[in-house]
Scaffold this active site. Structure first.
Site, short mmCIF file in Angstrom:
data_model
loop_
_atom_site.label_atom_id
_atom_site.label_comp_id
_atom_site.label_asym_id
_atom_site.label_seq_id
_atom_site.Cartn_x
_atom_site.Cartn_y
_atom_site.Cartn_z
CG ASN A 163 9.00 -0.25 -3.76
OD1 ASN A 163 9.74 -1.13 -4.18
ND2 ASN A 163 8.25 -0.39 -2.66
CE LYS A 183 5.17 -1.94 -3.71
NZ LYS A 183 3.84 -1.96 -3.13
CG HIS A 216 7.36 -1.04 1.64
ND1 HIS A 216 6.29 -1.91 1.66
CD2 HIS A 216 7.09 -0.11 0.69
CE1 HIS A 216 5.42 -1.51 0.74
NE2 HIS A 216 5.88 -0.43 0.14
CD GLU A 264 4.35 -4.31 -0.42
OE1 GLU A 264 5.44 -4.41 -1.02
OE2 GLU A 264 3.35 -3.73 -0.91
CD GLU A 267 4.69 3.69 0.83
OE1 GLU A 267 4.59 3.96 -0.36
OE2 GLU A 267 5.17 2.61 1.24
N GLY A 322 -1.36 -0.34 -3.25
CA GLY A 322 -1.76 -1.32 -4.25
C GLY A 322 -3.26 -1.57 -4.33
CB SER A 330 -3.35 3.99 -4.74
OG SER A 330 -3.52 2.63 -4.39
P1 PGA Z 1 1.47 1.48 -4.93
O1 PGA Z 1 2.65 1.07 -3.90
O2 PGA Z 1 1.86 2.79 -5.54
O3 PGA Z 1 1.45 0.34 -5.91
O4 PGA Z 1 0.23 1.59 -4.12
C1 PGA Z 1 3.26 2.05 -3.10
C2 PGA Z 1 4.33 1.43 -2.24
O5 PGA Z 1 4.15 0.31 -1.75
O6 PGA Z 1 5.40 2.04 -2.02
#
Ligand code: PGA
Length: 249
Positions: free
Chosen positions: A9, A11, A93, A95, A163, A169, A209
């Site tokens: 992803n 983003k 997601h 976010e 997740e 992140g 992560s």
């Molecule tokens: P990350 O993000 O691997 O940077 O922690 C994962 C995600 O949001 O799908």
């Protein structure tokens, strides 16, 4: 046999120059490895899908609208995504749930639109740190799964990504025991809802992560069939070893 899948992803990162990473990644992949999906920003979908043709890499979007079409300025429909040549779309997601106040009901509608357009929906669920600390993780997961997953999900139409929000992140990763607990629980919930056969066939991803250094450990969990990777998917040099760890698991 469940399909192993590694999804990246990107983003809101990358312009056309970033598509060179697809070439590097394709060169690093062996033909019979896990399914690899890259989810670039929407303006790159078409070019990414063209570039990925014949490489074994599939392209996915990061979101779609819950309506089929209409007066939704700035939004993108599932059919438009399919029209670019993309085959997957991430929905729900954290976010989006957080910054765009998307509810389980919205996510469910988006997943249904994705299916209608012939896309595979990667449906994301996960608890916040407060939920985890209050020992509410499994309740939250059960509620999100019940609310976000349309009826009649199959392995072709649906991938579930667990997740934990506090792991995204942040560099913080749950213990293997915590990942195992949630993934086993998701599989059991799917079995109640869809029957054992369908539940056994659906790919479950862990996200939050995931890095080359921790991927092999995470993939030891029986009900982890792959990963949804943010930061470490931006560079093929980071993503390829994660895919290799999945292939070896
Ligand atoms: P990350 O993000 O691997 O940077 O922690 C994962 C995600 O949001 O799908």
């Amino acid at each position: 046999m469940r399909r192993k899948l590694a999804a990246g992803n990107w983003k809101m990162n990358g312009t056309a120059a970033a598509l060179a990473e697809l070439d590097t990644l394709a060169a690093a992949l062996s033909g019979d490895g896990p399914q690899v999906v890259i989810c670039p920003p929407a303006p790159l979908l078409y070019r990414a899908a063209e570039k990925a043709k014949g490489t074994g890499i599939a392209i996915g979007a990061q979101d779609c609208h819950m309506q089929e079409a209409g007066a939704f300025t700035g939004d993108i429909s599932a059919a438009m995504i399919a029209d670019t040549g993309a085959r997957f779309v991430i929905v729900g997601h954290s976010e989006r749930r957080d910054a765009h106040e998307e509810s389980n009901r919205d996510v469910r509608a988006k997943a249904q639109r994705a299916w209608d357009a012939g896309l595979t929906a990667i449906i994301c669920i996960g608890e916040a740190l407060d939920d985890r600390e209050a020992d509410n993780t499994l309740d939250i997961i059960a509620g999100q799964l019940a609310g976000s997953l349309p009826d009649h999900a199959t392995a072709d139409t649906t991938v579930i990504a667990y997740e934990p929000i506090w792991a995204i992140g942040t560099g913080k990763v749950p213990t293997l025991a915590q990942i195992v607990e949630v993934h086993d629980f998701i599989r059991a919930e799917l079995s109640h809802r869809l029957g054992a056969e369908a539940a056994e066939s659906i790919t479950l991803l862990y996200g939050g992560s995931v890095k080359p250094e921790n991927a092999a450990e995470i993939f030891r969990a029986e009900n982890v069939d792959g990963a949804l990777v943010g930061g470490a998917s931006l560079k093929a040099a980071d993503f390829a070893p994660i895919i290799d760890a999945l292939a070896a698991s």
